[in-house]
Design a protein around this motif. Structure first.
Motif, PDB file in Angstrom:
ATOM      1  N   LEU A  10     -43.838 -19.796-114.059  1.00 59.50           N
ATOM      2  CA  LEU A  10     -42.482 -20.354-114.164  1.00 59.50           C
ATOM      3  C   LEU A  10     -41.439 -19.363-113.662  1.00 59.50           C
ATOM      4  O   LEU A  10     -40.479 -19.750-112.989  1.00 59.50           O
ATOM      5  N   ILE A  11     -41.625 -18.106-113.976  1.00 60.14           N
ATOM      6  CA  ILE A  11     -40.700 -17.077-113.473  1.00 60.14           C
ATOM      7  C   ILE A  11     -40.791 -17.001-111.953  1.00 60.14           C
ATOM      8  O   ILE A  11     -39.782 -16.886-111.259  1.00 60.14           O
ATOM      9  N   TYR A  12     -42.005 -17.121-111.435  1.00 63.97           N
ATOM     10  CA  TYR A  12     -42.229 -17.014-109.992  1.00 63.97           C
ATOM     11  C   TYR A  12     -41.550 -18.136-109.211  1.00 63.97           C
ATOM     12  O   TYR A  12     -41.006 -17.909-108.134  1.00 63.97           O
ATOM     13  N   ILE A  13     -41.581 -19.371-109.752  1.00 64.29           N
ATOM     14  CA  ILE A  13     -41.007 -20.505-109.003  1.00 64.29           C
ATOM     15  C   ILE A  13     -39.569 -20.826-109.427  1.00 64.29           C
ATOM     16  O   ILE A  13     -38.970 -21.760-108.904  1.00 64.29           O
ATOM     17  N   ASN A  14     -39.022 -20.067-110.342  1.00 66.94           N
ATOM     18  CA  ASN A  14     -37.702 -20.367-110.896  1.00 66.94           C
ATOM     19  C   ASN A  14     -36.589 -20.399-109.841  1.00 66.94           C
ATOM     20  O   ASN A  14     -35.596 -21.098-110.008  1.00 66.94           O
ATOM     21  N   THR A  25     -43.311 -30.182-109.843  1.00 65.92           N
ATOM     22  CA  THR A  25     -41.946 -30.099-109.328  1.00 65.92           C
ATOM     23  C   THR A  25     -41.577 -31.415-108.674  1.00 65.92           C
ATOM     24  O   THR A  25     -42.334 -31.950-107.872  1.00 65.92           O
ATOM     25  N   SER A  26     -40.414 -31.936-109.031  1.00 63.31           N
ATOM     26  CA  SER A  26     -39.890 -33.157-108.412  1.00 63.31           C
ATOM     27  C   SER A  26     -38.542 -32.827-107.800  1.00 63.31           C
ATOM     28  O   SER A  26     -37.735 -32.130-108.406  1.00 63.31           O
ATOM     29  N   ILE A  27     -38.319 -33.345-106.609  1.00 61.49           N
ATOM     30  CA  ILE A  27     -37.051 -33.119-105.911  1.00 61.49           C
ATOM     31  C   ILE A  27     -36.418 -34.472-105.656  1.00 61.49           C
ATOM     32  O   ILE A  27     -37.040 -35.361-105.073  1.00 61.49           O
ATOM     33  N   LEU A  28     -35.193 -34.637-106.126  1.00 66.47           N
ATOM     34  CA  LEU A  28     -34.461 -35.885-105.969  1.00 66.47           C
ATOM     35  C   LEU A  28     -33.445 -35.709-104.853  1.00 66.47           C
ATOM     36  O   LEU A  28     -32.639 -34.782-104.882  1.00 66.47           O
ATOM     37  N   ILE A  29     -33.505 -36.589-103.873  1.00 64.06           N
ATOM     38  CA  ILE A  29     -32.632 -36.499-102.701  1.00 64.06           C
ATOM     39  C   ILE A  29     -31.794 -37.764-102.625  1.00 64.06           C
ATOM     40  O   ILE A  29     -32.325 -38.875-102.729  1.00 64.06           O
ATOM     41  N   THR A  30     -30.499 -37.596-102.446  1.00 63.34           N
ATOM     42  CA  THR A  30     -29.623 -38.751-102.282  1.00 63.34           C
ATOM     43  C   THR A  30     -28.876 -38.614-100.964  1.00 63.34           C
ATOM     44  O   THR A  30     -28.756 -37.513-100.418  1.00 63.34           O
ATOM     45  N   GLY A  31     -28.396 -39.732-100.467  1.00 58.80           N
ATOM     46  CA  GLY A  31     -27.636 -39.720 -99.230  1.00 58.80           C
ATOM     47  C   GLY A  31     -26.727 -40.927 -99.170  1.00 58.80           C
ATOM     48  O   GLY A  31     -27.068 -41.978 -99.718  1.00 58.80           O
ATOM     49  N   PRO A  32     -25.575 -40.799 -98.508  1.00 58.15           N
ATOM     50  CA  PRO A  32     -24.639 -41.917 -98.439  1.00 58.15           C
ATOM     51  C   PRO A  32     -25.151 -43.080 -97.583  1.00 58.15           C
ATOM     52  O   PRO A  32     -24.748 -44.209 -97.778  1.00 58.15           O
ATOM     53  N   ASP A  83     -30.919 -27.576-100.332  1.00 57.16           N
ATOM     54  CA  ASP A  83     -29.545 -28.031-100.110  1.00 57.16           C
ATOM     55  C   ASP A  83     -28.889 -28.477-101.407  1.00 57.16           C
ATOM     56  O   ASP A  83     -29.571 -28.828-102.377  1.00 57.16           O
ATOM     57  N   VAL A  84     -27.569 -28.544-101.373  1.00 56.50           N
ATOM     58  CA  VAL A  84     -26.815 -28.969-102.553  1.00 56.50           C
ATOM     59  C   VAL A  84     -26.960 -30.463-102.832  1.00 56.50           C
ATOM     60  O   VAL A  84     -26.715 -30.904-103.945  1.00 56.50           O
ATOM     61  N   ASN A  85     -27.388 -31.268-101.855  1.00 57.25           N
ATOM     62  CA  ASN A  85     -27.550 -32.703-102.098  1.00 57.25           C
ATOM     63  C   ASN A  85     -28.918 -33.045-102.686  1.00 57.25           C
ATOM     64  O   ASN A  85     -29.342 -34.185-102.661  1.00 57.25           O
ATOM     65  N   THR A  86     -29.613 -32.042-103.227  1.00 54.90           N
ATOM     66  CA  THR A  86     -30.894 -32.274-103.884  1.00 54.90           C
ATOM     67  C   THR A  86     -30.807 -31.793-105.328  1.00 54.90           C
ATOM     68  O   THR A  86     -30.076 -30.865-105.639  1.00 54.90           O
ATOM     69  N   ASP A  87     -31.542 -32.453-106.192  1.00 61.98           N
ATOM     70  CA  ASP A  87     -31.707 -32.012-107.571  1.00 61.98           C
ATOM     71  C   ASP A  87     -33.186 -31.716-107.769  1.00 61.98           C
ATOM     72  O   ASP A  87     -34.043 -32.516-107.381  1.00 61.98           O
ATOM     73  N   THR A  88     -33.487 -30.588-108.387  1.00 57.18           N
ATOM     74  CA  THR A  88     -34.868 -30.181-108.586  1.00 57.18           C
ATOM     75  C   THR A  88     -35.203 -30.238-110.063  1.00 57.18           C
ATOM     76  O   THR A  88     -34.456 -29.731-110.893  1.00 57.18           O
ATOM     77  N   VAL A  89     -36.339 -30.845-110.391  1.00 58.57           N
ATOM     78  CA  VAL A  89     -36.830 -30.904-111.760  1.00 58.57           C
ATOM     79  C   VAL A  89     -38.122 -30.096-111.798  1.00 58.57           C
ATOM     80  O   VAL A  89     -39.118 -30.475-111.180  1.00 58.57           O
ATOM     81  N   LEU A  90     -38.088 -28.950-112.485  1.00 58.65           N
ATOM     82  CA  LEU A  90     -39.275 -28.113-112.646  1.00 58.65           C
ATOM     83  C   LEU A  90     -39.834 -28.356-114.041  1.00 58.65           C
ATOM     84  O   LEU A  90     -39.132 -28.175-115.032  1.00 58.65           O
ATOM     85  N   TYR A  91     -41.084 -28.778-114.106  1.00 58.23           N
ATOM     86  CA  TYR A  91     -41.729 -28.984-115.399  1.00 58.23           C
ATOM     87  C   TYR A  91     -43.146 -28.444-115.295  1.00 58.23           C
ATOM     88  O   TYR A  91     -43.997 -29.037-114.628  1.00 58.23           O
ATOM     89  N   ALA A  92     -43.390 -27.301-115.914  1.00 56.32           N
ATOM     90  CA  ALA A  92     -44.675 -26.597-115.829  1.00 56.32           C
ATOM     91  C   ALA A  92     -45.026 -26.398-114.352  1.00 56.32           C
ATOM     92  O   ALA A  92     -44.245 -25.806-113.628  1.00 56.32           O
ATOM     93  N   ASP A  93     -46.178 -26.908-113.908  1.00 59.83           N
ATOM     94  CA  ASP A  93     -46.554 -26.731-112.496  1.00 59.83           C
ATOM     95  C   ASP A  93     -46.230 -27.966-111.661  1.00 59.83           C
ATOM     96  O   ASP A  93     -46.690 -28.111-110.550  1.00 59.83           O
ATOM     97  N   THR A 111     -46.395 -45.739-103.203  1.00 55.57           N
ATOM     98  CA  THR A 111     -45.772 -46.960-103.719  1.00 55.57           C
ATOM     99  C   THR A 111     -45.365 -46.765-105.173  1.00 55.57           C
ATOM    100  O   THR A 111     -44.525 -47.502-105.687  1.00 55.57           O
ATOM    101  N   GLU A 112     -45.988 -45.778-105.834  1.00 59.05           N
ATOM    102  CA  GLU A 112     -45.636 -45.440-107.209  1.00 59.05           C
ATOM    103  C   GLU A 112     -46.031 -43.995-107.482  1.00 59.05           C
ATOM    104  O   GLU A 112     -46.916 -43.441-106.821  1.00 59.05           O
ATOM    105  N   VAL A 113     -45.347 -43.384-108.442  1.00 59.29           N
ATOM    106  CA  VAL A 113     -45.668 -42.018-108.841  1.00 59.29           C
ATOM    107  C   VAL A 113     -45.630 -41.922-110.353  1.00 59.29           C
ATOM    108  O   VAL A 113     -44.971 -42.713-111.023  1.00 59.29           O
ATOM    109  N   SER A 114     -46.339 -40.937-110.874  1.00 57.86           N
ATOM    110  CA  SER A 114     -46.283 -40.653-112.303  1.00 57.86           C
ATOM    111  C   SER A 114     -45.322 -39.488-112.499  1.00 57.86           C
ATOM    112  O   SER A 114     -45.442 -38.456-111.855  1.00 57.86           O
ATOM    113  N   PHE A 115     -44.357 -39.674-113.369  1.00 62.14           N
ATOM    114  CA  PHE A 115     -43.339 -38.655-113.611  1.00 62.14           C
ATOM    115  C   PHE A 115     -43.200 -38.465-115.109  1.00 62.14           C
ATOM    116  O   PHE A 115     -42.680 -39.340-115.813  1.00 62.14           O
ATOM    117  N   LEU A 116     -43.723 -37.339-115.610  1.00 60.84           N
ATOM    118  CA  LEU A 116     -43.674 -37.005-117.038  1.00 60.84           C
ATOM    119  C   LEU A 116     -44.178 -38.151-117.914  1.00 60.84           C
ATOM    120  O   LEU A 116     -43.579 -38.506-118.928  1.00 60.84           O
TER     121      LEU A 116
END
Length: 195
Positions: free
Chosen positions: A61-65, A84-91, A72-82, A151-156
C-alpha cells in the motif's frame, strides 16, 4: 526504501525494514522432500517482500500510494488493497476516449518507473451509459488496443454493468437471502425467538 524515506520513515525503523527486505534467497524444489527431488540453485531476491508476510500488504500500500498523483485531474482513483479502480469522466465522448488513452499511458509510465507490470488479463474497461446509448458507440481506442472491454465488473463485492441496472447483483443477493430464510425456517422449531 526510497518511498518509505519520502513518507518520513528514517533511522532505526528504516534500518529494520531494510534488513527485513534485503539478503533473502529462494529456490524452487520439484518433487517430494525425500530423495527423489530436483531443485534450482539459490538466487538472491532483489525486489518484493516475503510471500504471506504480515508486513507485505502494508508495504504494498505504501508502494502504490502515489499512483493517483501520476494521473490527470479528470480521473478519480480508488485504491483498495491490491485492487485499483480508476474513474474517468469527460464532457463528451471524444474527450472521454482521449482521457482513457492518456490515463492508460500514464499508468504504464508509472508502472515502468516503479518496476511493475500491468496485468492486462486482469485489467478491464467498463463504460457506463444510459440504456438508450448505442452499445457500439462504447468502443474506444483503448479497449481495442490495450484493455478488454467488459460488460460487467465486480467492484468491492458489487456486480456493476454498463447500464447500472443492478440485475446480476440483485439476483446474487436474492439467492443468498433465500438460503438464509431457508435456514431460519428450519431452526425456528428448536431455538427461542430471542436467538
Amino acid at each position: 526504501m526510497e518511498k518509505l524515506e519520502l513518507y518520513g520513515i528514517q533511522g532505526k525503523f528504516s534500518y529494520l525494514i531494510k534488513s527485513y527486505l534485503t539478503g533473502r534467497f529462494q529456490r524452487v524444489i520439484i518433487g517430494n522432500s525425500g530423495l527423489d527431488y530436483k531443485s534450482s540453485t539459490w538466487k538472491q531476491i532483489k525486489n518484493g517482500v516475503p510471500l504471506g508476510s504480515i508486513l507485505g500488504p502494508l508495504l504494498f500500500l505504501i508502494y502504490i500510494n502515489d499512483l493517483p498523483r501520476a494521473l490527470d485531474v479528470n480521473t478519480d482513483t480508488v485504491l483498495y488493497a491490491d485492487d485499483t479502480s480508476i474513474l474517468i469522466t469527460g464532457p463528451n465522448k471524444g474527450d472521454w476516449d482521449e482521457s482513457i488513452v492518456n490515463t492508460y499511458k500514464q499508468i504504464n509510465s508509472w508502472f515502468q518507473s516503479n518496476r511493475l507490470t500491468l496485468n492486462l488479463n486482469k485489467t478491464q474497461f467498463l463504460g457506463f451509459r444510459t440504456k438508450y446509448f448505442l452499445k457500439d458507440d462504447v468502443k474506444t481506442k483503448s479497449d481495442q488496443k490495450y484493455i478488454s472491454n467488459a460488460t460487467e465488473v465486480s467492484f468491492l463485492g458489487l456486480t456493476l454493468d454498463s447500464a447500472l441496472s443492478w440485475k446480476k447483483y440483485i439476483h446474487k443477493l436474492t439467492g443468498k437471502l433465500c438460503s438464509a430464510c431457508y435456514a431460519l425456517r428450519h431452526i425456528r422449531e428448536v431455538v427461542s425467538k430471542d436467538i
